[in-house]
Design a protein around this motif. Structure first.
Motif, PDB file in Angstrom:
ATOM      1  N   VAL A 222     -23.351  37.638  11.684  1.00  0.00           N
ATOM      2  CA  VAL A 222     -24.406  36.749  12.179  1.00  0.00           C
ATOM      3  C   VAL A 222     -25.634  36.807  11.281  1.00  0.00           C
ATOM      4  O   VAL A 222     -26.225  35.767  10.943  1.00  0.00           O
ATOM      5  CB  VAL A 222     -24.776  37.113  13.629  1.00  0.00           C
ATOM      6  CG1 VAL A 222     -25.986  36.296  14.097  1.00  0.00           C
ATOM      7  CG2 VAL A 222     -23.595  36.861  14.557  1.00  0.00           C
ATOM      8  N   SER A 223     -26.046  38.009  10.884  1.00  0.00           N
ATOM      9  CA  SER A 223     -27.244  38.125  10.050  1.00  0.00           C
ATOM     10  C   SER A 223     -27.017  37.501   8.673  1.00  0.00           C
ATOM     11  O   SER A 223     -27.919  36.879   8.107  1.00  0.00           O
ATOM     12  CB  SER A 223     -27.664  39.592   9.916  1.00  0.00           C
ATOM     13  OG  SER A 223     -26.648  40.362   9.296  1.00  0.00           O
TER      14      SER A 223
ATOM     15  N   TRP B 161     -25.055  35.012   8.047  1.00  0.00           N
ATOM     16  CA  TRP B 161     -24.990  33.569   8.244  1.00  0.00           C
ATOM     17  C   TRP B 161     -26.364  32.948   8.483  1.00  0.00           C
ATOM     18  O   TRP B 161     -26.686  31.894   7.936  1.00  0.00           O
ATOM     19  CB  TRP B 161     -24.055  33.265   9.423  1.00  0.00           C
ATOM     20  CG  TRP B 161     -23.957  31.815   9.785  1.00  0.00           C
ATOM     21  CD1 TRP B 161     -23.867  30.750   8.926  1.00  0.00           C
ATOM     22  CD2 TRP B 161     -23.967  31.258  11.094  1.00  0.00           C
ATOM     23  NE1 TRP B 161     -23.790  29.569   9.622  1.00  0.00           N
ATOM     24  CE2 TRP B 161     -23.854  29.854  10.964  1.00  0.00           C
ATOM     25  CE3 TRP B 161     -24.024  31.819  12.373  1.00  0.00           C
ATOM     26  CZ2 TRP B 161     -23.819  29.007  12.065  1.00  0.00           C
ATOM     27  CZ3 TRP B 161     -23.987  30.963  13.474  1.00  0.00           C
ATOM     28  CH2 TRP B 161     -23.887  29.584  13.316  1.00  0.00           C
ATOM     29  N   LEU B 162     -27.204  33.634   9.253  1.00  0.00           N
ATOM     30  CA  LEU B 162     -28.476  33.038   9.676  1.00  0.00           C
ATOM     31  C   LEU B 162     -29.667  33.398   8.815  1.00  0.00           C
ATOM     32  O   LEU B 162     -30.635  32.640   8.748  1.00  0.00           O
ATOM     33  CB  LEU B 162     -28.777  33.441  11.129  1.00  0.00           C
ATOM     34  CG  LEU B 162     -27.815  32.893  12.200  1.00  0.00           C
ATOM     35  CD1 LEU B 162     -28.250  33.405  13.571  1.00  0.00           C
ATOM     36  CD2 LEU B 162     -27.787  31.371  12.185  1.00  0.00           C
TER      37      LEU B 162
END
Length: 232
Positions: A222-223, A225-226
């Motif tokens: 997630v980190s 990707w974002l």
């Protein structure tokens, strides 16, 4: 101006490599400990009454209240509060950490549905009817209802390890302390289940292993990707 403590951040590749190496080594240790179920039977046998063929603490109301219900409910409530507060205050880091509380337990729950290992209180040697077998061993006929590996209850306590990612960037010592707290809670809650005959000790060790693996992998994905900032 957005407070940096509310933002997601990326961790260096070195961190993930170190965690994967540690998880690999722990998997080897846990597999070795479970090779003949000796440690499991030693710890479980201490709480088993051979005369009555039962676990005296299985229906203990205080153990059930404090360990099996209250602690789990408090952790779930804490995770829900973090999620709600993170949404209201628009803190993506807190939202993800709150999600990690539940995702670790979810991964354990999914594994349990596919497990043929029965709980100690269902096994022949502890007054039940199911046949036990070592981890990674061939599933025997009569293995019972299964669905008892890894330890689901302990996974709630291990979920607290997710707080590591909330504090690591600004306060790494606090982050590791939160990780240690999660390990302690998971082991304590899991051992309460050992006392009741609900799980073997190795079930809880593997629960912690899967929870941390899930949290590390999901946070990393997630980190990455974002977050567009350079890794710190």
């Amino acid at each position: 101006m957005t407070n940096k403590t509310k933002m997601l951040y990326r961790l260096p590749l070195r961190f993930y490599l170190n965690q994967l190496i540690a998880l690999f080594l722990l998997a080897l240790v846990f597999t070795w400990l479970a090779r003949d179920e000796g440690l499991d039977h030693l710890l479980t046998g201490y709480w088993f009454d051979a005369a009555t063929q039962s676990f005296p603490w299985q229906q203990d109301p205080l153990l059930d209240l404090l360990n099996h219900r209250l602690l789990k409910q408090l952790i779930i409530a804490a995770g829900a509060f973090c999620l709600l507060y993170g949404l209201i205050r628009r803190q993506p880091r807190l939202i993800l950490v709150a999600a990690l509380f539940g995702l670790g337990a979810l991964s354990v729950g999914i594994l349990k549905t596919a497990s043929h290992h029965s709980c100690p209180w269902d096994l022949l040697e502890y007054g039940g009817k199911a046949i036990s077998y070592p981890l990674f061993g061939a599933v025997p006929d009569g293995s019972g209802s299964g669905h008892c590996f890894p330890g689901g209850h302990a996974s709630s306590g291990f979920g607290v390890m997710a707080l590591f990612f909330l504090f690591y960037r600004e306060r790494p010592r606090l982050a590791w302390s939160c990780c240690a707290l999660g390990v302690a809670l998971g082991l304590a809650m899991g051992y309460g289940q050992v006392m009741r005959g609900a799980h073997f000790f190795s079930h809880n060790l593997w629960a912690g292993w899967w929870v941390w693996l899930t949290q590390v992998v999901v946070y990393g994905m997630v980190s990455t990707w974002l977050v567009k900032e350079p890794k710190v």
